[in-house]
Design a protein around this motif. Sequence first.
Motif, PDB file in Angstrom:
ATOM      1  N   TYR A   1      33.953 -35.064  17.279  1.00  0.00           N
ATOM      2  CA  TYR A   1      34.790 -36.080  16.967  1.00  0.00           C
ATOM      3  C   TYR A   1      35.941 -35.155  16.222  1.00  0.00           C
ATOM      4  CZ  TYR A   1      32.994 -40.744  16.524  1.00  0.00           C
ATOM      5  OH  TYR A   1      32.399 -41.982  16.915  1.00  0.00           O
TER       6      TYR A   1
ATOM      7  N   LYS B   1      38.647 -40.464  16.574  1.00  0.00           N
ATOM      8  CA  LYS B   1      37.836 -41.029  15.029  1.00  0.00           C
ATOM      9  C   LYS B   1      38.470 -42.332  14.542  1.00  0.00           C
ATOM     10  CE  LYS B   1      38.478 -38.300  11.596  1.00  0.00           C
ATOM     11  NZ  LYS B   1      38.611 -37.424  10.454  1.00  0.00           N
TER      12      LYS B   1
ATOM     13  N   ALA C   1      32.409 -42.103  12.267  1.00  0.00           N
ATOM     14  CA  ALA C   1      31.966 -40.739  12.833  1.00  0.00           C
ATOM     15  C   ALA C   1      30.934 -39.858  12.079  1.00  0.00           C
ATOM     16  CB  ALA C   1      33.419 -39.819  12.712  1.00  0.00           C
TER      17      ALA C   1
ATOM     18  N   LEU D   1      32.002 -32.714  13.501  1.00  0.00           N
ATOM     19  CA  LEU D   1      33.280 -33.233  13.177  1.00  0.00           C
ATOM     20  C   LEU D   1      34.200 -31.916  12.932  1.00  0.00           C
ATOM     21  CD1 LEU D   1      32.099 -35.572  10.336  1.00  0.00           C
ATOM     22  CD2 LEU D   1      32.480 -36.058  12.900  1.00  0.00           C
TER      23      LEU D   1
END
Length: 347
Positions: A150, A183, A189, A201
């Motif tokens: 993400y 996201k 997420a 992430l």
Amino acid sequence: MLLSRISGKRLAAMLAACLTPYLAGAPAHAAGEEIAWPKRLIVSAPSSGTPASMIMASIARVIEKNTPIQRVIVQPIGGINNFAPMMEKGEVDIAIHSGADVLAHMAGLEENRMSFMRTLLPTSVQAFVVLTTPDKGIHNLNALRGKVVYSRNPGNTMFDPVVKALLAGAGLAESDLKANLTKANNTVAVADVVEGRADALIMPAMTNVVMELRQAKGECLFITPADDQMPAVKSAMPPGFYFETLPAGSRSYGNTDEVKNAPMYRSVLLVSEKMPKALAAELVKVIMEHRDEWVGVHGQAKDWGVMSLGLPPLHEGAREYFEGKGLISDEQKAEQETFSAMLSQGN
């Protein structure tokens, strides 16, 4: 008459005694320049209740208390595309925003150059890293190949070139990822990483996100460029980002171990370049000299007013104050000159 019986020296002494209490409480003006104090200031801040809004509200009270300005109104006006046109028209006086985003506009990386804005005061500091968990097998940037990450934010492209720069350090492009997801929010997420639908992430290091990943998986890993990857990352990094080492156990980010080469960016208080130099210098002076009255409002306040790299060009009044106090390093001065030259080339 009574006045005719009073000597000149005695009259001067009497007048001085009467006026001293008022003069002592009056704000000091910039040397040789009269300050045109406005009756009010309009400040564009993030949503109400955020740390930045809380700190700015406290600073607003300091300004009202220690200058002739009667009201400082702090309100959420929106992002740069909302407050910048209003500032250019004189409808907003100060805005809190990401310095890196401002520099992206100034450099022509985003629509609307907005080159009229200047930094009045540095505010919060933020690290931008890869966050993952031990079970994903990601221990360096190279290991992102073939992973689901993400990194995209709807309506905000500010971090897209930063992600590309980090990938470039490992010789990767977005096409080398299995997927790069947008996201919707941090909760979704984080859940996707914890439950195996995503691997990492790439985002600002937020303590709540770090703690959620640690609680679910035992640890949250911070992935940043290795030393040999730094030249490639720096050459691809957009203006407004610099690199620091995060100490182990940082309360600001929640990292367990020391994190080297973390990309950093600042938020700043912005004003128009048209703000009079004397007014800008006096505002900075009042804020900084009454720091003890607002620095305890939130933990992030400790970074406000602390100079660093990554700042959009300083307003001449702010620069005069910080240079006069010896608070700008030679490296920071050199970067300021580089950013100012960038503006000159674009005009």
